[in-house]
Design an enzyme around this catalytic site. Structure first.
Site, PDB file in Angstrom:
ATOM      1  N   TYR A  50      -9.419   5.780   7.105  1.00 17.29           N
ATOM      2  CA  TYR A  50      -9.602   6.138   8.519  1.00 17.29           C
ATOM      3  C   TYR A  50     -10.597   7.290   8.554  1.00 17.29           C
ATOM      4  O   TYR A  50     -10.306   8.362   8.010  1.00 17.29           O
ATOM      5  CB  TYR A  50      -8.284   6.610   9.136  1.00 17.29           C
ATOM      6  CG  TYR A  50      -7.262   5.516   9.366  1.00 17.29           C
ATOM      7  CD1 TYR A  50      -6.372   5.143   8.362  1.00 17.29           C
ATOM      8  CD2 TYR A  50      -7.160   4.873  10.599  1.00 17.29           C
ATOM      9  CE1 TYR A  50      -5.417   4.159   8.584  1.00 17.29           C
ATOM     10  CE2 TYR A  50      -6.206   3.888  10.831  1.00 17.29           C
ATOM     11  CZ  TYR A  50      -5.337   3.534   9.816  1.00 17.29           C
ATOM     12  OH  TYR A  50      -4.395   2.561  10.042  1.00 17.29           O
ATOM     13  N   TYR A  63       3.522   7.018  10.183  1.00 21.13           N
ATOM     14  CA  TYR A  63       2.703   5.845   9.846  1.00 21.13           C
ATOM     15  C   TYR A  63       3.571   4.735   9.246  1.00 21.13           C
ATOM     16  O   TYR A  63       3.414   3.562   9.585  1.00 21.13           O
ATOM     17  CB  TYR A  63       1.583   6.234   8.879  1.00 21.13           C
ATOM     18  CG  TYR A  63       0.519   5.160   8.748  1.00 21.13           C
ATOM     19  CD1 TYR A  63      -0.628   5.184   9.535  1.00 21.13           C
ATOM     20  CD2 TYR A  63       0.681   4.092   7.858  1.00 21.13           C
ATOM     21  CE1 TYR A  63      -1.584   4.188   9.444  1.00 21.13           C
ATOM     22  CE2 TYR A  63      -0.266   3.085   7.755  1.00 21.13           C
ATOM     23  CZ  TYR A  63      -1.393   3.142   8.557  1.00 21.13           C
ATOM     24  OH  TYR A  63      -2.332   2.131   8.460  1.00 21.13           O
ATOM     25  N   HIS A  89       0.830  -1.207   0.000  1.00 19.21           N
ATOM     26  CA  HIS A  89       0.000   0.000   0.000  1.00 19.21           C
ATOM     27  C   HIS A  89       0.859   1.249   0.000  1.00 19.21           C
ATOM     28  O   HIS A  89       1.742   1.410   0.836  1.00 19.21           O
ATOM     29  CB  HIS A  89      -0.932   0.008   1.216  1.00 19.21           C
ATOM     30  CG  HIS A  89      -2.143  -0.855   1.019  1.00 19.21           C
ATOM     31  ND1 HIS A  89      -3.367  -0.564   1.550  1.00 19.21           N
ATOM     32  CD2 HIS A  89      -2.307  -1.998   0.313  1.00 19.21           C
ATOM     33  CE1 HIS A  89      -4.240  -1.488   1.184  1.00 19.21           C
ATOM     34  NE2 HIS A  89      -3.620  -2.378   0.446  1.00 19.21           N
ATOM     35  N   PRO A 100      -4.892   0.471  18.690  1.00 22.40           N
ATOM     36  CA  PRO A 100      -4.614  -0.040  17.341  1.00 22.40           C
ATOM     37  C   PRO A 100      -4.678   1.011  16.233  1.00 22.40           C
ATOM     38  O   PRO A 100      -4.322   0.715  15.091  1.00 22.40           O
ATOM     39  CB  PRO A 100      -5.712  -1.088  17.128  1.00 22.40           C
ATOM     40  CG  PRO A 100      -6.815  -0.694  18.049  1.00 22.40           C
ATOM     41  CD  PRO A 100      -6.172  -0.044  19.223  1.00 22.40           C
ATOM     42  N   LYS A 135       0.649   0.086  15.161  1.00 26.40           N
ATOM     43  CA  LYS A 135       2.052   0.007  15.550  1.00 26.40           C
ATOM     44  C   LYS A 135       2.422  -1.218  16.399  1.00 26.40           C
ATOM     45  O   LYS A 135       3.610  -1.519  16.583  1.00 26.40           O
ATOM     46  CB  LYS A 135       2.451   1.263  16.356  1.00 26.40           C
ATOM     47  CG  LYS A 135       2.481   2.520  15.533  1.00 26.40           C
ATOM     48  CD  LYS A 135       3.697   2.534  14.624  1.00 26.40           C
ATOM     49  CE  LYS A 135       3.670   3.647  13.639  1.00 26.40           C
ATOM     50  NZ  LYS A 135       3.973   3.248  12.277  1.00 26.40           N
TER      51      LYS A 135
END
Ligand code: PHB
Length: 392
Positions: A202, A386, A73, A294, A298
């Site tokens: 998200y 991220y 991704h 979550p 990580k």
């Protein structure tokens, strides 16, 4: 009484990868897992691997299926206030990306390797007690069915998760803990339907947070913010799909493709850090030492970073006799841990709508999201966090 150089409590990703890395470095070790293999391989966990996690798995020989089946991704989408914003990882980080490959699959790959040519891996073997933590020979007292056995170690590593026995066996006062509970939980489901979007979404919404993820081109993984203590039985399939549609909606967007839900569970959300991650010859790694909510994906990646640092230090000790790297283990890991704690906390508090939340807080959240969309610096910082830093 038997002896091993490094005793590893817990056969999740941290314990299994540590065993793999030690084995490759010629350090003798052994893993004890209280559950049976089938249980461990079925546990549903998160599914995002950072670039550096993928590099480590490949180098350790556990990257074959990941390279075949993992989904690369190059970004994620943030949604709020009826709009969406895509964050392009490679463009913002000099080429870093993430992989969607479930933790359960990583665990299956590591178990298969270890049973084929690795150090001993004992399932269904519970650590009843840990002793000698103040000596240079810590010992574990093992129970398997009616059999009992004691094994002494040069070093003992607790990879046994938040509720594990290893941390609890350390003397009171040896560790300081820092914790935060959140007033929400996640309802996670697996759906037998192709993901409606190519990348993760998200979503911040006044109704609460939602996350659209996936496991494969034909299986979706979806999450909804729910109150802690929610019973999944109160969420029939139709209610879940309706709520997902309402929370991820963007102006002019399409509804999600629906399919049968094959698993539903509620995950608690907490932040937790233990300092130091070591007491004498006992080391803690992964969830035994720290927990992140979550939202930043990580948890697994931190566990991998811990055991890479620890395996190097144990190998260095065996090869040179120097404990220098072992002495640096806790500080080295905690720097990365606290960075990830901060990122996970800030993503969590930006994206979730607290039930009691006042409008001021909501405006702060949308201001933060607006900033990521408007400022290349803010966006690059999000992308760097991220995708994760190289393991130092
Ligand atoms: C998942 O696919 O399970 C997942 C993805 C991203 C997260 C958390 C979980 O932040």
């Amino acid at each position: 009484m038997r002896h091993t150089s490094v005793g590893i409590v817990g056969g999740g990703p941290a314990g299994l990868l540590l065993a793999r890395l030690l084995h490759r470095a010629g350090v003798d070790c052994e893993v004890w897992e209280s559950r049976e293999r089938g249980y461990v391989e079925a546990r549903q966990r998160a599914g995002i691997l950072e670039q550096s996690t993928v590099d480590v798995l490949r180098e350790s020989g556990a990257g074959r299926r990941l390279d075949r089946e993992g989904l690369v991704h190059d970004g994620v989408e943030l949604r709020w206030s009826g709009r969406g914003h895509r964050v392009d990882f490679p463009a913002l980080t000099g080429g870093r990306r993430v992989w969607v490959y479930a933790q359960t699959e990583v665990v299956k790959d590591l178990i298969a390797l270890q049973l084929q040519d690795g150090p001993p891996l004992h399932f269904g073997t519970r650590v009843r007690a840990v002793s000698g933590v103040e000596t240079d020979r810590p010992a574990v007292h093992l129970v398997r069915g009616a059999q009992e056995e004691t094994v002494t170690c040069d070093y003992l590593v607790g990879c046994d998760g938040f509720h594990g026995v290893t941390r609890q066996a350390l003397p009171p006062g040896a560790l300081t803990t820092y914790a935060r509970e959140y007033p929400y939980a996640w309802l996670g489901v697996l759906a037998d339907v192709a993901p409606s979007q190519e990348e993760l979404v998200y979503a911040h919404s006044p109704r609460g947070f939602a996350l659209l993820s996936m496991r494969s081109p034909t299986v979706s993984r979806l999450y909804l913010q729910v109150p802690p203590g929610t019973d999944p039985a109160d969420w029939p399939d139709g209610r879940i799909w309706d709520e997902l549609d309402a929370r991820v909606a963007v102006d002019g967007g399409r509804l999600l493709e629906r399919g049968p839900l094959t698993a539903k569970s509620v995950l608690p959300m907490r932040s937790f850090v233990t300092e130091p991650m070591r007491h004498g010859r006992v080391f803690l790694a992964g969830d035994a030492a720290h927990i992140v909510p979550p939202t930043g994906a990580k948890g697994l990646n931190l566990a991998v970073a811990d055991v890479v640092v620890l395996a190097r230090a144990l190998a260095h000790r065996q090869q040179t006799g120097s404990a220098e790297l072992l002495d640096a283990y806790s500080d080295t890991c905690l720097r990365r841990v606290w960075r990830a704690e901060h990122f996970s906390y800030s993503m969590t508090s930006t994206l979730h709508a607290d039930p009691e939340q006042d409008p001021f807080t909501t405006r702060l959240q949308t201001a933060r999201l607006d900033r990521i969309a408007a400022s290349p610096h803010a966006e690059a910082e999000f992308a760097a966090q991220y995708t994760g830093a190289p393991i130092g």
